[in-house]
Scaffold this active site. Structure first.
Site, PDB file in Angstrom:
ATOM      1  N   MET A   1       0.847  -1.170   0.000  1.00 22.25           N
ATOM      2  CA  MET A   1       0.000   0.000   0.000  1.00 22.25           C
ATOM      3  C   MET A   1       0.897   1.239   0.000  1.00 22.25           C
ATOM      4  SD  MET A   1      -3.011   1.064   2.649  1.00 22.25           S
ATOM      5  CE  MET A   1      -2.074   1.318   4.134  1.00 22.25           C
ATOM      6  N   PRO A   2       1.231   1.776  -1.153  1.00 18.19           N
ATOM      7  CA  PRO A   2       2.073   2.971  -1.221  1.00 18.19           C
ATOM      8  C   PRO A   2       1.361   4.198  -0.642  1.00 18.19           C
ATOM      9  CG  PRO A   2       2.048   1.840  -3.319  1.00 18.19           C
ATOM     10  CD  PRO A   2       0.993   1.209  -2.481  1.00 18.19           C
TER      11      PRO A   2
END
Length: 73
Positions: A1-2
């Protein structure tokens, strides 16, 4: 999850420009890191020019001197 955080001075960045930043950064993360865009978070935080310094001076003072971050043509 950037998670990507973009900080800019509060000097008239429009809603449209913010949308373009969010879309563009999301696309780069997708293309370069092969991450799901639906799991990529981009946060834009605006900072008052008095609260941001560069080269020992407040950005507000630099602006008064005519120094900006605009790209040279």
């Amino acid at each position: 999850m950037p998670y990507v955080k973009i900080e800019v001075t509060r000097e008239g960045v429009t809603r449209q420009q913010k949308q373009e930043l969010i879309a563009g950064v999301t696309q780069v993360i997708t293309d370069v890191l092969d991450k799901d865009p639906h799991l990529t978070h981009v946060v834009i935080q605006e900072v008052e020019p008095d609260d941001w310094g560069y080269a020992g001076e407040q950005v507000s003072v630099l602006r008064e001197k005519g120094i900006t971050a605009q790209r040279k043509q």
